[in-house]
Design an enzyme around this catalytic site. Structure first.
Site, short mmCIF file in Angstrom:
data_model
loop_
_atom_site.label_atom_id
_atom_site.label_comp_id
_atom_site.label_asym_id
_atom_site.label_seq_id
_atom_site.Cartn_x
_atom_site.Cartn_y
_atom_site.Cartn_z
N CYS A 105 11.35 -13.76 51.17
CA CYS A 105 12.80 -13.99 51.05
C CYS A 105 13.10 -15.48 51.25
O CYS A 105 12.39 -16.33 50.70
CB CYS A 105 13.51 -13.09 52.07
SG CYS A 105 15.26 -12.81 51.82
N GLU B 224 12.97 -7.10 57.09
CA GLU B 224 11.74 -7.83 56.73
C GLU B 224 10.84 -7.99 57.95
O GLU B 224 9.63 -7.76 57.89
CB GLU B 224 12.10 -9.17 56.11
CG GLU B 224 12.79 -9.01 54.75
CD GLU B 224 13.47 -10.26 54.23
OE1 GLU B 224 14.07 -10.18 53.16
OE2 GLU B 224 13.42 -11.31 54.90
N HIS C 58 13.32 -15.06 47.70
CA HIS C 58 14.55 -14.40 47.25
C HIS C 58 15.14 -15.23 46.11
O HIS C 58 15.09 -16.47 46.16
CB HIS C 58 15.57 -14.31 48.40
CG HIS C 58 16.63 -13.29 48.11
ND1 HIS C 58 17.78 -13.61 47.43
CD2 HIS C 58 16.68 -11.97 48.34
CE1 HIS C 58 18.52 -12.52 47.29
NE2 HIS C 58 17.87 -11.50 47.84
#
Lengths: 217, 217
Positions: free
Chosen positions: A118, A16, A138
């Site tokens: 996330c 990420e 997430h």
């Protein structure tokens, strides 16, 4: 030149962090990263060739560009965007740092782009910004967000200057959305072809066939 | 435990390196990276806290786990896979290093998995392996490969123990294919859900809905 600051800590999700950094630079954004908390190693001030690095969630070792003290005196507020990657442990360190949550709130208040992906979305909640706004994260941290926000299952969610996304596999779309917000749709379209993304990752944008563009890699 | 060695050099494409490292670790592969050529900085042998790092193609700074001399005496041949990321400058350094091309040829000859993505496929040609085999690469280096190999436009190409792919946006599929080859389809299926990939990135694999899995991030 448009600029972005990406936060990083021990345990940050390396894909990420890296995908966002990479794609923003491809999108003509000036990117710096800043370490939150301590790192696996410390640089030796007497040795210019030493570097502190963080160990990310799956073991990739990354050297941050800056540390939080480098940004004192309001320097962080000069960036056009602030990005928070995921990784359970890294997101926890970032969310629990009061200087950082104050910075997130200040940047958001000034209308700067605040992006989180996330478990990084937890820092949005800790900063107390955008309550009731549309948000995603997430799926593993959904339960910590869906009472205070309008939780969406979409891969990238834009709510004014708050941009959130879901995980490593949505990071290219997240980063391209940030490029579109910060630089414009033309730049996004220009850099999308050479990345060779899956057709499902273009979220409504016409993707050029890789052979129809002038690839740079 | 199955093991993989990923090569890295100044100018390596950071997303390709990081995604492959990350996904292989998620897939229960023991991963190490090795620096080819020189790095932006050198570690100070007298200071255990110093670390040498490479500056990747878009500025992400990564600390390699090992250097080539650490692998002397046949240690590199003990890995089950050797992976070459792209990034024009990084791939050139890797391709032009004779010790590395000899290692690629030796690993391939022993039936180890050899993977290359993006401009990294040029190292396959320099190593002189798999001639006439099916191969792919970033479109920008197709002309350097399509005379000696059966060039494919597919996102991931498997030809016996040679696995090639196209660019940053195909790196998740490439890495998942390596997990499938090295560990098995069950492990691939297990780790695919929590990554939250675009539906187009599953190459024929049924992707679980993110909410149907037990996500770990």
């Amino acid at each position: 030149m448009v600029s972005a600051l990406i936060l990083i800590a021990e345990g940050t999700e390396e894909s990420e962090y890296t995908i966002v950094y990479d794609v923003l630079v491809r999108g003509s954004v000036s990117v710096s990263s800043a370490l939150v908390g301590s790192s696996s190693t410390s640089a030796d001030p007497a040795n210019p060739h030493s570097a502190a690095y963080v160990t990310c969630s799956r073991g990739v070792k990354i050297v941050p560009d800056l540390r939080l003290p480098d940004l004192e005196g309001g320097k962080a507020l000069e960036y056009d965007a602030l990005i928070i990657p995921g990784g359970a442990k890294g997101a926890e360190t970032i969310s629990n740092n009061e200087d950082v949550t104050k910075l997130i709130a200040a940047m958001y208040g000034k209308g700067k782009v605040v992006g989180a992906i996330c478990a990084g979305s937890l820092a949005i909640k800790e900063a107390g910004i955008g309550k009731d706004a549309a948000i995603t994260s997430h799926p593993s941290v959904k339960a910590e967000l869906d009472k205070e926000y309008t939780y969406k299952e979409e891969r990238v969610v834009v709510a004014d200057n708050l941009v959130t996304s879901r995980g490593p596999g949505t990071a290219f779309e997240f980063a391209l959305t940030l490029v579109e917000q910060l630089v414009g749709k033309e730049k996004r379209d220009e850099i999308e072809g050479p990345l060779i993304l899956p057709s499902g990752a273009t979220i409504g944008h016409a993707q050029s066939s890789p052979d129809e563009v002038t690839p740079k890699e």
